[in-house]
Every structure is written in structure tokens, then in C-alpha cells.
Enzyme design. Structure first.
Site, PDB file in Angstrom:
ATOM      1  N   LYS A 189       0.867  -1.184   0.000  1.00 22.12           N
ATOM      2  CA  LYS A 189       0.000   0.000   0.000  1.00 22.12           C
ATOM      3  C   LYS A 189       0.906   1.236   0.000  1.00 22.12           C
ATOM      4  O   LYS A 189       1.499   1.591   1.004  1.00 22.12           O
ATOM      5  CB  LYS A 189      -0.878  -0.039   1.259  1.00 22.12           C
ATOM      6  N   GLY A 242       6.301   5.127   8.490  1.00 16.14           N
ATOM      7  CA  GLY A 242       5.402   6.278   8.492  1.00 16.14           C
ATOM      8  C   GLY A 242       5.358   6.916   9.869  1.00 16.14           C
ATOM      9  O   GLY A 242       6.323   6.827  10.636  1.00 16.14           O
ATOM     10  N   SER A 243       4.237   7.521  10.165  1.00 17.53           N
ATOM     11  CA  SER A 243       4.145   8.308  11.394  1.00 17.53           C
ATOM     12  C   SER A 243       3.782   7.429  12.598  1.00 17.53           C
ATOM     13  O   SER A 243       3.208   6.342  12.445  1.00 17.53           O
ATOM     14  CB  SER A 243       3.098   9.397  11.214  1.00 17.53           C
ATOM     15  N   THR A 246      -0.040   6.495  12.991  1.00 15.53           N
ATOM     16  CA  THR A 246      -0.491   5.359  12.176  1.00 15.53           C
ATOM     17  C   THR A 246       0.077   4.057  12.746  1.00 15.53           C
ATOM     18  O   THR A 246      -0.632   3.047  12.833  1.00 15.53           O
ATOM     19  CB  THR A 246      -0.055   5.529  10.705  1.00 15.53           C
ATOM     20  N   GLY A 247       1.339   4.094  13.161  1.00 16.61           N
ATOM     21  CA  GLY A 247       1.962   2.892  13.740  1.00 16.61           C
ATOM     22  C   GLY A 247       1.152   2.358  14.915  1.00 16.61           C
ATOM     23  O   GLY A 247       0.942   1.146  15.050  1.00 16.61           O
ATOM     24  N   GLU A 265       8.768   1.453  11.364  1.00 14.54           N
ATOM     25  CA  GLU A 265       9.870   2.420  11.202  1.00 14.54           C
ATOM     26  C   GLU A 265       9.199   3.784  11.270  1.00 14.54           C
ATOM     27  O   GLU A 265       8.479   4.161  10.337  1.00 14.54           O
ATOM     28  CB  GLU A 265      10.536   2.260   9.832  1.00 14.54           C
ATOM     29  N   CYS A 300      13.377  10.973   7.166  1.00  9.93           N
ATOM     30  CA  CYS A 300      13.123  10.524   8.544  1.00  9.93           C
ATOM     31  C   CYS A 300      14.345  10.736   9.432  1.00  9.93           C
ATOM     32  O   CYS A 300      14.203  11.049  10.605  1.00  9.93           O
ATOM     33  CB  CYS A 300      12.693   9.071   8.558  1.00  9.93           C
ATOM     34  N   GLU A 399       8.465  16.133  15.325  1.00  9.12           N
ATOM     35  CA  GLU A 399       9.058  15.970  14.007  1.00  9.12           C
ATOM     36  C   GLU A 399       8.320  16.910  13.048  1.00  9.12           C
ATOM     37  O   GLU A 399       7.156  16.695  12.742  1.00  9.12           O
ATOM     38  CB  GLU A 399       8.872  14.524  13.552  1.00  9.12           C
TER      39      GLU A 399
HETATM   40  P1  NAD Z   1       1.648   8.346   7.523  1.00 11.76           P
HETATM   41  O1  NAD Z   1       1.701   7.521   8.763  1.00 11.76           O
HETATM   42  O2  NAD Z   1       0.623   9.409   7.432  1.00 11.76           O
HETATM   43  O3  NAD Z   1       1.417   7.413   6.251  1.00 11.76           O
HETATM   44  C1  NAD Z   1       2.264   6.326   5.957  1.00 11.76           C
HETATM   45  C2  NAD Z   1       1.458   5.272   5.231  1.00 11.76           C
HETATM   46  O4  NAD Z   1       0.451   4.793   6.112  1.00 11.76           O
HETATM   47  C3  NAD Z   1       0.752   5.776   3.977  1.00 11.76           C
HETATM   48  O5  NAD Z   1       0.788   4.777   2.986  1.00 11.76           O
HETATM   49  C4  NAD Z   1      -0.670   5.980   4.457  1.00 11.76           C
HETATM   50  O6  NAD Z   1      -1.618   5.854   3.427  1.00 11.76           O
HETATM   51  C5  NAD Z   1      -0.814   4.846   5.463  1.00 11.76           C
HETATM   52  N1  NAD Z   1      -1.843   5.073   6.470  1.00 11.76           N
HETATM   53  C6  NAD Z   1      -2.307   6.256   6.939  1.00 11.76           C
HETATM   54  N2  NAD Z   1      -3.300   6.044   7.846  1.00 11.76           N
HETATM   55  C7  NAD Z   1      -3.440   4.714   7.951  1.00 11.76           C
HETATM   56  C8  NAD Z   1      -4.295   3.878   8.739  1.00 11.76           C
HETATM   57  N3  NAD Z   1      -5.207   4.369   9.577  1.00 11.76           N
HETATM   58  N4  NAD Z   1      -4.155   2.535   8.613  1.00 11.76           N
HETATM   59  C9  NAD Z   1      -3.231   2.005   7.775  1.00 11.76           C
HETATM   60  N5  NAD Z   1      -2.425   2.745   6.995  1.00 11.76           N
HETATM   61  C10 NAD Z   1      -2.526   4.083   7.088  1.00 11.76           C
HETATM   62  O7  NAD Z   1       3.113   8.906   7.308  1.00 11.76           O
HETATM   63  P2  NAD Z   1       3.627   9.844   6.097  1.00 11.76           P
HETATM   64  O8  NAD Z   1       3.176  11.223   6.395  1.00 11.76           O
HETATM   65  O9  NAD Z   1       3.290   9.232   4.801  1.00 11.76           O
HETATM   66  O10 NAD Z   1       5.199   9.699   6.250  1.00 11.76           O
HETATM   67  C11 NAD Z   1       5.950  10.535   7.041  1.00 11.76           C
HETATM   68  C12 NAD Z   1       6.393   9.818   8.293  1.00 11.76           C
HETATM   69  O11 NAD Z   1       7.159   8.657   7.944  1.00 11.76           O
HETATM   70  C13 NAD Z   1       7.299  10.660   9.137  1.00 11.76           C
HETATM   71  O12 NAD Z   1       6.949  10.496  10.481  1.00 11.76           O
HETATM   72  C14 NAD Z   1       8.679  10.059   8.872  1.00 11.76           C
HETATM   73  O13 NAD Z   1       9.631  10.254   9.866  1.00 11.76           O
HETATM   74  C15 NAD Z   1       8.352   8.625   8.740  1.00 11.76           C
HETATM   75  N6  NAD Z   1       9.454   7.933   8.064  1.00 11.76           N
HETATM   76  C16 NAD Z   1      10.212   7.049   8.794  1.00 11.76           C
HETATM   77  C17 NAD Z   1      11.289   6.391   8.184  1.00 11.76           C
HETATM   78  C18 NAD Z   1      12.121   5.384   8.962  1.00 11.76           C
HETATM   79  O14 NAD Z   1      12.879   4.639   8.328  1.00 11.76           O
HETATM   80  N7  NAD Z   1      12.030   5.320  10.267  1.00 11.76           N
HETATM   81  C19 NAD Z   1      11.572   6.639   6.840  1.00 11.76           C
HETATM   82  C20 NAD Z   1      10.784   7.570   6.141  1.00 11.76           C
HETATM   83  C21 NAD Z   1       9.710   8.194   6.767  1.00 11.76           C
END
Ligand code: NAD
Length: 495
Positions: A189, A242-243, A246-247, A265, A300, A399
Site C-alpha cells: 500500500k 510512516g508516522s 499510524t503505527g 519504522e 526521517c 518531528e
Molecule cells: P503516515 O503515517 O501518514 O502514512 C504512511 C502510510 O500509512 C501511507 O501509505 C498511508 O496511506 C498509510 N496510512 C495512513 N493512515 C493509515 C491507517 N489508519 N491505517 C493504515 N495505513 C494508514 O506517514 P507519512 O506522512 O506518509 O510519512 C511521514 C512519516 O514517515 C514521518 O513520520 C517520517 O519520519 C516517517 N518515516 C520514517 C522512516 C524510517 O525509516 N524510520 C523513513 C521515512 C519516513
């Protein structure tokens, strides 16, 4: 080297509506709906893509399950999987410029970075895991003579992979490379604002010989498609970048469903600590500025909290300012641009709110702080340095995920460590010093997944990337990444 003419040709090419890739076929959403894909370069509609439904996610998961269970991929010899994956990496590399340009139009990263960090990095990662897979052995346990204990490594099954928008191909490959090499099937996804290149490389995977159904891509909203994957009883492992918000939802969904393992991550607020004895303060300033402002800070591991020893603070901030102001911000498709667009209008507004809050609290905006190039219709922001920041300020704790650098002075090594560790995150860090003992003390004292010494960023696929504290619980990259995609099975045999 990319020529401007080559880029111009590709940058105006029409982008056809994007569909899911399920069971080896391009498919529209089950209810026929699509969503606009807005380009951050000019705020205009670039194309549309399928707005996935829970049924689309289910169809993809079923396809992945069938593909896994009938052994069309998991049942191949590792050397046979390797051959397909190496061909896939070659195809990605052969299409690197097209992929990079499409990605830039979709997510706004400057092309000079995108080419290396996206298709080329993805090809390298896939190659690394392909090359490794026929060198991974099971184990024989040190049992008593009358028994034989064998430890098999078996692919876990169906993997759900949910990835963000900042480096879709690089991060996508960190999941896909080891998962597919291990023999798993995947439902991917991509993020709403960065799906196009992942769909394209999934097509290339079919061309390379990956059997249909082994890699499925479902586009759409996270709260719909991502949530359906997370809630599924038929997904064995979920890998996510991601964030934190969401995690947290993914862990809850796992607990509500089948206890699928969830590897996260997440974000960071990484401390970059500069001592007065750094070997080269000019280099430290340049790398620190670039380490925060490339890809407009949407990285990130960005060193977004800069801790500077007080005796050099003012002179160092002056150097940073020079480097920040020398960066060319603007058209991401211009090879000379050093920082491209902010990914979305929403993200830009969030960045500006952090700056406004710092300004209201009396912090010094050394440079930047505003939206620029508004006449393009795109989302651009000047590299921003905020000085006089207190460790507890929002701009030092949250962040921002934008081109905003918070500078905090310190007096002693102990104080630097205390401030460095004073956030909920623990993703990356750096220390600049010529004192070898101090460098090692700092590496030990800072709680983070990676600590750079006299450099920032650039850690390659041979080393793990993972967070501690609220930055995550798993590792991408390196041979350790395989651990997520193997189950250990014991055979206990009486001889
Ligand atoms: P996000 O959590 O908004 O979205 C990430 C993914 O999760 C997207 O595909 C989104 O569609 C999906 N998502 C959103 N809501 C969801 C839900 N309720 N259920 C399941 N999936 C859902 O994050 P973002 O804004 O896309 O990315 C930025 C974040 O990612 C920042 O916090 C950044 O630090 C982090 N990041 C971390 C690393 C790492 O390696 N640690 C690398 C790159 C980015």
C-alpha cells in the site's frame, strides 16, 4: 548526467490513470472510483489513481495468499528467485530516469537526489537481498548425540507493506527486497501522494518473471486500504514506515485481528551534535545544512535538532546560514535544484505553523520561515533556521518533517547527551568531534538506531536502519532485515 532536454521531454509526458495491480492484472477500484493525484510542483492534477476499497484490499490479500500457498514463488529454489530479482533490479535501473522523473512529478523531491535515492537505490537494495538469499542457511542445534535439532527458516507467508511518500522506491525496496527474496508474497500500500513509481516497478517485476499474485499493489487512502490490510486475518506480517500515530493504529489492528507481527519504522527528531573540536567546522556546517534541507527536510533521519557548543555557536550559525541561503530551492526537475517541493499543501501549512509558534515564543528566525515561489502554484518553503531554541520547545520536540532546523546551544558533553536524549524519538544522531574517545562515548550515550561521526546520512544497505524508543521496533536494510520475513521452525529428531 541528466540533460535538461531529456528531462523536459519526460516532464511533460501525460501520465495515464493509475490502477491497482492485483494478481498480475491492472484493476480499477471495485466501486469504480478514482482520486486525483496532485503534483506538488504546480498544484495541478497530474493524473488519477484507483481509490481502493476494503474489497480491493481483500482481493489483493487473497491473490497473495493463493500465490504463497501454491508455492509458485516460495517453492522455487532460492537461486531461481535470485535470478528473477536480479533481472527486476536491472529493469529498474534501465528505466531509472523515467522512474525518477515520474516520482519527482508525484512527490516533489529534487531530481538530483531522487535519481540516486529512488530507482538506483531501489535497484541496489533488491540486488543486495537477491544476492544474499542463496547464502542464508538454517542451523543445527548443539544437542546431545541421540537427537538432531534442525532449525529451518521458512518464509512467513503474506506480508502487508505500508509505506510513506518521502522516498517511496527506496523505502519500498527496503521491504520488498528481503520479503520477496525470502519467498513471501506481498500486498503493498503506497502513500496517497507517492504511488505511481511503486506501481510502475511492480509492473517491471512481472516483466522480470515474478509470478502474478506474488506482488500486489493497492492504492488509495490509508484509513481504508491500509486499515483493511492491518485488520486482515490473512496477513501474517505487517511492515510499515510512516508516522507514530499510524503505527499505533496498526498495532491495535493486529491485536484486534490475528496478532500479525508488526514492524514499525517511525519518525525522528535526530540530534546533530557539533563540538568546538570538530575536525572541520566548515564541512560540519555544510553537511548539517544539507542533512536537514535536502528533500526539503522530508527525511526521517534528518538532523533537525542541531546542538552546538556555546563557544562556537554564533560563528557556526552564521556558516549554516550561508549554506542554507546558497541552496537552490525550486523546480525539482531542474538538475541544479538542491531542495525541491514540499509534498503537499497540508504538509507545508504544518511546517509554517511550527515556525509561527517559534516566532511567537520569541525564538530567532535566522533565515527562511516562509512559503516561496507561490506564483508557480507549487508548494515550496525556504530553508529555515530557528536559533535560541529551548529543548522543550515544540520545534525541538516534534518531528516537523520539513526544512526547519532548530538550533540549541550547550556547554558540556553531559549536557549535550542530556538534550540529545530528551525526546520521545531515537532514530538517528550525529556527533562532530576530533576526540576519538569522546566520539565513542557519545555513540554509546545517545539512544538512537544510528549515530554518525563526523558525517551525516549516507549509511548504505549493508547496515541496519531502525529506531529505538518511539522511532520504531524493527530494522530495514542489512541481512538483519531478513529476520522479519522468516519463521523459525524446529525439527526435533530422535536418532
Ligand atoms: P503516515 O503515517 O501518514 O502514512 C504512511 C502510510 O500509512 C501511507 O501509505 C498511508 O496511506 C498509510 N496510512 C495512513 N493512515 C493509515 C491507517 N489508519 N491505517 C493504515 N495505513 C494508514 O506517514 P507519512 O506522512 O506518509 O510519512 C511521514 C512519516 O514517515 C514521518 O513520520 C517520517 O519520519 C516517517 N518515516 C520514517 C522512516 C524510517 O525509516 N524510520 C523513513 C521515512 C519516513
Amino acid at each position: 548526467m541528466l540533460s535538461k532536454a531529456q528531462l523536459q521531454d519526460l516532464s511533460g509526458a501525460p501520465v495515464p490513470p493509475a490502477l491497482h495491480l492485483i494478481d498480475g492484472e491492472a484493476r480499477a477500484a471495485s466501486d469504480g472510483t478514482a482520486m486525483d493525484v496532485i503534483s506538488p510542483l504546480d498544484g495541478a492534477v497530474l493524473t488519477t489513481m484507483a481509490r481502493g476499497t476494503p474489497n480491493d484490499a481483500k482481493a489483493a490479500i487473497s491473490a497473495a495468499r493463493r500465490a504463497f500457498d501454491d508455492g509458485r514463488w516460495a517453492g522455487l529454489a532460492p537461486a531461481a528467485r535470485k535470478k528473477v530479482l536480479l533481472k527486476w533490479a536491472d529493469l529498474i535501473e534501465a528505466n531509472a530516469v523515467e522512474l525518477a522523473v515520474l516520482g519527482v512529478r508525484n512527490n516533489g523531491t529534487e531530481i538530483s537526489m531522487a535519481l540516486k535515492a529512488e530507482p538506483m537505490s531501489a535497484a541496489g537494495t533488491i540486488r543486495y537481498f537477491a544476492e544474499a538469499i542463496d547464502k542464508v542457511y538454517g542451523e543445527i542445534a548443539p544437542t546431545a548425540p541421540g537427537t538432531l535439532g534442525l532449525i529451518h527458516k521458512e518464509p512467513v507467508g503474506v506480508v502487508g507493506a505500508i509505506v510513506p511518500w518521502n522516498f517511496p522506491l527506496m523505502i519500498g525496496a527496503w521491504k520488498l527486497g528481503p520479503a520477496l527474496a525470502a519467498g513471501c508474497s506481498v500486498v503493498l500500500k503506497p502513500a496517497e501522494t507517492a504511488s505511481l513509481t511503486l506501481l510502475r516497478i511492480a509492473e517491471l517485476a512481472l516483466e522480470a518473471g515474478l509470478p502474478p499474485g506474488v506482488l500486489n499493489v493497492v492504492t488509495g487512502e490509508g484509513a481504508v486500504v491500509g486499515a483493511a490490510i492491518a485488520e486482515s486475518m490473512d496477513v501474517d506480517v505487517l511492515v510499515f514506515t510512516g508516522s507514530g500515530g499510524t503505527g499505533r493504529r496498526l498495532l491495535e489492528a493486529s491485536a484486534r485481528s490475528n496478532f500479525k507481527r508488526v514492524y514499525l519504522e517511525l519518525g525522528g527528531k535526530s540530534p546533530n551534535v557539533v563540538f568546538s573540536d570538530a575536525p572541520d567546522l566548515d564541512e560540519a556546517a555544510k553537511v548539517s545544512a544539507h542533512g536537514t534541507f535536502r528533500n526539503s527536510g522530508q527525511v526521517c533521519v534528518a538532523g533537525s535538532r542541531l546542538l552546538v557548543e556555546r563557544s562556537i555557536h554564533d560563528a557556526f550559525v552564521e556558516k549554516l546560514k550561508v549554506h542554507a541561503e546558497a541552496m537552490k530551492v525550486g523546480d525539482p526537475l531542474d538538475p541544479e535544484t538542491s531542495a525541491g517541493a514540499i509534498n503537499s499543501e497540508r504538509q507545508l501549512a504544518q511546517n509554517l505553523r511550527f515556525v509561527a509558534e517559534a516566532r511567537a515564543a520569541g525564538r530567532q528566525i535566522v533565515t527562511g520561515g516562509e512559503r516561496i515561489l507561490q506564483e508557480t502554484g507549487g508548494f515550496f518553503m525556504a530553508p529555515t533556521i530557528v536559533a535560541g531554541v529551548q529543548p522543550g520547545d515544540a520545534v525541538a520536540q516534534h518531528e516537523v518533517f520539513g526544512p526547519v532546523l532548530a538550533v540549541i546551544p550547550f556547554d558540556t558533553e553531559e549536557e549535550a547527551v542530556r538534550i540529545a536524549n530528551d525526546t520521545e524519538f531515537g532514530l538517528a544522531a550525529a556527533v562532530w568531534t576530533a576526540d576519538l574517545s569522546r566520539a565513542h562515548r557519545m555513540v554509546r550515550a545517545i539512544r538512537a538506531g544510528v549515530v554518525h561521526v563526523n558525517t551525516y546520512g549516507g549509511a548504505d544497505v549493508t547496515v541496519p536502519l531502525g529506531g529505538v524508543k518511539q522511532s520504531g521496533n524493527g530494522h530495514d536494510k542489512s541481512l538483519h532485515a531478513f529476520d522479519k520475513f522468516f519463521d523459525l521452525k524446529t525439527a526435533w529428531i530422535k536418532l
